[in-house]
Design a protein around this motif. Structure first.
Motif, mmCIF file in Angstrom:
data_model
loop_
_atom_site.group_PDB
_atom_site.id
_atom_site.type_symbol
_atom_site.label_atom_id
_atom_site.label_comp_id
_atom_site.label_asym_id
_atom_site.label_seq_id
_atom_site.Cartn_x
_atom_site.Cartn_y
_atom_site.Cartn_z
ATOM 1 N N UNK A 200 4.316 9.790 -0.427
ATOM 2 C CA UNK A 200 5.090 8.586 -0.699
ATOM 3 C C UNK A 200 5.558 7.898 0.567
ATOM 4 N N UNK A 201 6.053 8.681 1.534
ATOM 5 C CA UNK A 201 6.503 8.081 2.797
ATOM 6 C C UNK A 201 5.339 7.501 3.590
ATOM 7 N N UNK A 202 4.218 8.247 3.622
ATOM 8 C CA UNK A 202 3.059 7.751 4.374
ATOM 9 C C UNK A 202 2.504 6.492 3.744
ATOM 10 N N UNK A 203 2.564 6.414 2.414
ATOM 11 C CA UNK A 203 2.061 5.224 1.740
ATOM 12 C C UNK A 203 2.785 3.977 2.216
ATOM 13 N N UNK A 204 4.086 4.098 2.450
ATOM 14 C CA UNK A 204 4.855 2.932 2.916
ATOM 15 C C UNK A 204 4.702 2.729 4.421
ATOM 16 N N UNK A 205 4.818 3.812 5.177
ATOM 17 C CA UNK A 205 4.816 3.683 6.637
ATOM 18 C C UNK A 205 3.456 3.259 7.176
ATOM 19 N N UNK A 206 2.380 3.610 6.522
ATOM 20 C CA UNK A 206 1.059 3.253 7.022
ATOM 21 C C UNK A 206 0.594 1.884 6.528
ATOM 22 N N UNK A 207 0.954 1.540 5.319
ATOM 23 C CA UNK A 207 0.498 0.260 4.791
ATOM 24 C C UNK A 207 1.231 -0.922 5.402
ATOM 25 N N UNK A 208 2.507 -0.748 5.675
ATOM 26 C CA UNK A 208 3.303 -1.884 6.146
ATOM 27 C C UNK A 208 2.788 -2.468 7.460
ATOM 28 N N UNK A 209 2.594 -1.695 8.539
ATOM 29 C CA UNK A 209 2.096 -2.306 9.786
ATOM 30 C C UNK A 209 0.695 -2.898 9.646
ATOM 31 N N UNK A 210 -0.147 -2.277 8.833
ATOM 32 C CA UNK A 210 -1.481 -2.836 8.644
ATOM 33 C C UNK A 210 -1.429 -4.171 7.911
ATOM 34 N N UNK A 238 -9.735 -8.344 12.535
ATOM 35 C CA UNK A 238 -9.458 -8.342 11.104
ATOM 36 C C UNK A 238 -10.367 -7.349 10.370
ATOM 37 N N UNK A 239 -11.638 -7.268 10.806
ATOM 38 C CA UNK A 239 -12.544 -6.287 10.200
ATOM 39 C C UNK A 239 -12.096 -4.859 10.506
ATOM 40 N N UNK A 240 -11.633 -4.653 11.756
ATOM 41 C CA UNK A 240 -11.126 -3.328 12.119
ATOM 42 C C UNK A 240 -9.874 -2.978 11.326
ATOM 43 N N UNK A 241 -8.993 -3.966 11.151
ATOM 44 C CA UNK A 241 -7.776 -3.729 10.375
ATOM 45 C C UNK A 241 -8.109 -3.434 8.914
ATOM 46 N N UNK A 242 -9.097 -4.147 8.362
ATOM 47 C CA UNK A 242 -9.500 -3.904 6.986
ATOM 48 C C UNK A 242 -10.081 -2.504 6.820
ATOM 49 N N UNK A 243 -10.829 -2.099 7.829
ATOM 50 C CA UNK A 243 -11.385 -0.747 7.782
ATOM 51 C C UNK A 243 -10.276 0.304 7.832
ATOM 52 N N UNK A 244 -9.256 0.062 8.634
ATOM 53 C CA UNK A 244 -8.123 0.987 8.702
ATOM 54 C C UNK A 244 -7.374 1.031 7.378
ATOM 55 N N UNK A 245 -7.241 -0.119 6.723
ATOM 56 C CA UNK A 245 -6.594 -0.128 5.408
ATOM 57 C C UNK A 245 -7.389 0.678 4.392
ATOM 58 N N UNK A 246 -8.710 0.531 4.431
ATOM 59 C CA UNK A 246 -9.539 1.324 3.525
ATOM 60 C C UNK A 246 -9.391 2.819 3.803
ATOM 61 N N UNK A 247 -9.313 3.173 5.085
ATOM 62 C CA UNK A 247 -9.156 4.573 5.457
ATOM 63 C C UNK A 247 -7.829 5.124 4.951
ATOM 64 N N UNK A 248 -6.759 4.358 5.128
ATOM 65 C CA UNK A 248 -5.446 4.807 4.676
ATOM 66 C C UNK A 248 -5.426 4.947 3.157
ATOM 67 N N UNK A 249 -5.971 3.959 2.441
ATOM 68 C CA UNK A 249 -6.015 4.026 0.980
ATOM 69 C C UNK A 249 -6.823 5.237 0.511
ATOM 70 N N UNK A 250 -7.940 5.481 1.194
ATOM 71 C CA UNK A 250 -8.765 6.622 0.824
ATOM 72 C C UNK A 250 -8.058 7.947 1.057
ATOM 73 N N UNK A 251 -7.353 8.066 2.197
ATOM 74 C CA UNK A 251 -6.637 9.303 2.488
ATOM 75 C C UNK A 251 -5.502 9.542 1.492
ATOM 76 N N UNK A 252 -4.774 8.487 1.159
ATOM 77 C CA UNK A 252 -3.687 8.637 0.192
ATOM 78 C C UNK A 252 -4.224 8.989 -1.190
ATOM 79 N N UNK A 253 -5.311 8.356 -1.588
ATOM 80 C CA UNK A 253 -5.907 8.678 -2.880
ATOM 81 C C UNK A 253 -6.438 10.103 -2.897
ATOM 82 N N UNK A 254 -7.016 10.530 -1.774
ATOM 83 C CA UNK A 254 -7.517 11.907 -1.687
ATOM 84 C C UNK A 254 -6.373 12.900 -1.807
ATOM 85 N N UNK A 255 -5.231 12.597 -1.181
ATOM 86 C CA UNK A 255 -4.080 13.499 -1.265
ATOM 87 C C UNK A 255 -3.517 13.545 -2.673
ATOM 88 N N UNK A 256 -3.463 12.393 -3.361
ATOM 89 C CA UNK A 256 -2.919 12.369 -4.714
ATOM 90 C C UNK A 256 -3.856 13.017 -5.718
#
Length: 413
Positions: A200-210, A238-256
């Motif tokens: 839950x904390x990582x979901x907020x802390x990682x998504x906000x700066x991206x 912007x493409x690099x940032x989008x890729x980082x967002x996909x990575x974060x979403x994937x990691x959070x989904x994998x953890x859940x």
């Protein structure tokens, strides 16, 4: 004229052990209670047979010792008749009469032994039935704490980590096992609570700066007076940032998705597959990949969003890792006894059998270790496997003849 190259042969297919199905006769399962019952009853039966044999031999010996002819018939004109031994009346002389008496005595002795044996066997059968029933009842009483532990473990398997055994009774081995299991559940509950808090904390802390970075880049790209070099740099960032967002979403989904699914609803795999195909159709059309297959209704209990993610990841992988021309992806669903099956097959490069397991590891691709292409972040199959396990199912892969893969997702209904 140059000879045409030989067709590429797929490596040998790995053998997958089928998932064991529940026995149609659960009462035939060799449980500990049944084994203890057979052990107790078998020991009693063996002891009864030995005791019966000893009694039979002792009785036979006693009858033999006491069954000798202790009298003789002498004199003349002696007439003896008997309903039990009718042959006595047919004796012509004393010698024949004495012999008939011996035969009659031996026959009566054998009859007594046979009667003793038959009645003893009937008694043994009756006592054996009582012994097996008593052993079954006693085994159930002794193993009752184990049944309580098993029921608690099943509730815990449904992510109800608040359950405890709290076994009462004497401080024996079973109570020690139950207390140890309760301590393990305490540690697991703390670990899962900490993991959920971290996600839950990582979901907020990682998504906000991206999200902030994406907004700033989009604002700068919307400036018409910015030089072309800055526009190019902004699009790259912007493409690099989008890729980082996909990575974060994937990691959070994998953890859940590593946990079991608590809230389950009826979900049709055919509908899930259709939605995934609709999302991947434009990319498939761009790459010239044809998506086909028949999808029969297959309703399972689970989370529709996560199941759709499985289908989407498999379809996207099948589209992206395909041949340059004439490629196809076949998506099918079917209902089998006790399970539903989602199958995604595709043309593509030849995949060695020893590389299959590596494809399900995070950040792993065929013959590569880390992300480094525009085909994704390397978490698709890892997420699909975690979601399948959370639903009580599994996903397997095998090379397709001629290249490509066949992915099968099996879920319980």
């Amino acid at each position: 004229m140059a000879a045409s190259p030989a067709p590429v042969k797929a490596p040998p297919k790995p053998t997958w052990e089928p998932k064991p199905q529940d026995s149609p006769y659960p009462w035939l399962r060799p449980t500990i209670r049944i084994r203890l019952t057979l052990l107790y009853g078998g020991m009693f039966l063996i002891a009864g047979i030995l005791l019966l044999s000893i009694i039979y031999m002792l009785a036979a010996q006693a009858l033999n010792d006491a069954g000798g002819l202790v009298f003789e018939v002498r004199g003349t004109n002696v007439q003896i008749s008997s309903d039990v031994c009718p042959q006595l009346s047919s004796a012509l002389n004393n010698s024949q009469l004495n012999e008939a008496i011996k035969e009659c005595t031996a026959a009566q002795r054998q009859h007594a032994l046979d009667s003793l044996l038959n009645r003893s066997l009937l008694a043994l059968v009756g006592l054996s039935i009582i012994a097996f029933a008593f052993g079954y009842a006693m085994a159930g009483r002794v193993l009752a704490p184990l049944g309580r532990i098993t029921r608690t473990a099943r509730r815990v398997a449904g992510t109800d980590l608040t359950r405890r055994i709290e076994l009462d009774g004497p401080d024996d081995e079973l109570k020690e096992l139950a207390d140890t299991f309760d301590e393990m559940l305490d540690r697991l509950e703390r670990a899962f609570t900490a993991q959920q808090r971290f996600v839950g904390n990582a979901s907020h802390e990682l998504r906000t700066p991206l999200a902030i970075n994406r907004t700033l880049l989009e604002v700068h790209l919307s400036d018409p007076e910015a030089p072309p070099e800055l526009h190019q740099l902004g699009r790259t960032l912007l493409a690099t940032n989008e890729r980082s967002e996909q990575l974060v979403e994937g990691l959070l989904l994998l953890a859940r998705s590593e946990n079991q699914i608590v809230e389950r609803k009826p979900v049709d795999l055919a509908e899930v597959a259709d939605r995934a195909i609709d999302q991947a159709r434009s990319e498939a059309a761009t790459k010239g990949v044809d998506i086909r297959g028949e999808r029969a209704s297959a309703v399972v209990q689970g989370n529709g969003v996560l199941l759709e993610r499985i289908a989407l990841n498999l379809v996207q992988n099948a589209v992206r890792y395909n041949v340059a021309e004439g490629g196809w992806v076949e998506v099918t669903t079917e209902l089998r006894p006790g399970q539903a099956l989602l199958t995604v097959s595709n043309t593509g490069p030849v995949v060695p059998a020893y590389e299959i397991d590596n494809l399900f590891e995070p950040f792993r691709r065929l013959r590569t270790e880390r992300t480094g292409s525009d085909k994704g972040v390397g978490l698709g199959l890892s997420i699909a496997r975690s979601v399948a396990r959370a639903h009580g199912g599994r996903i397997i892969a095998e090379p397709r003849e001629g290249g490509g893969l066949v992915m099968r997702v099996t879920l319980p209904v």
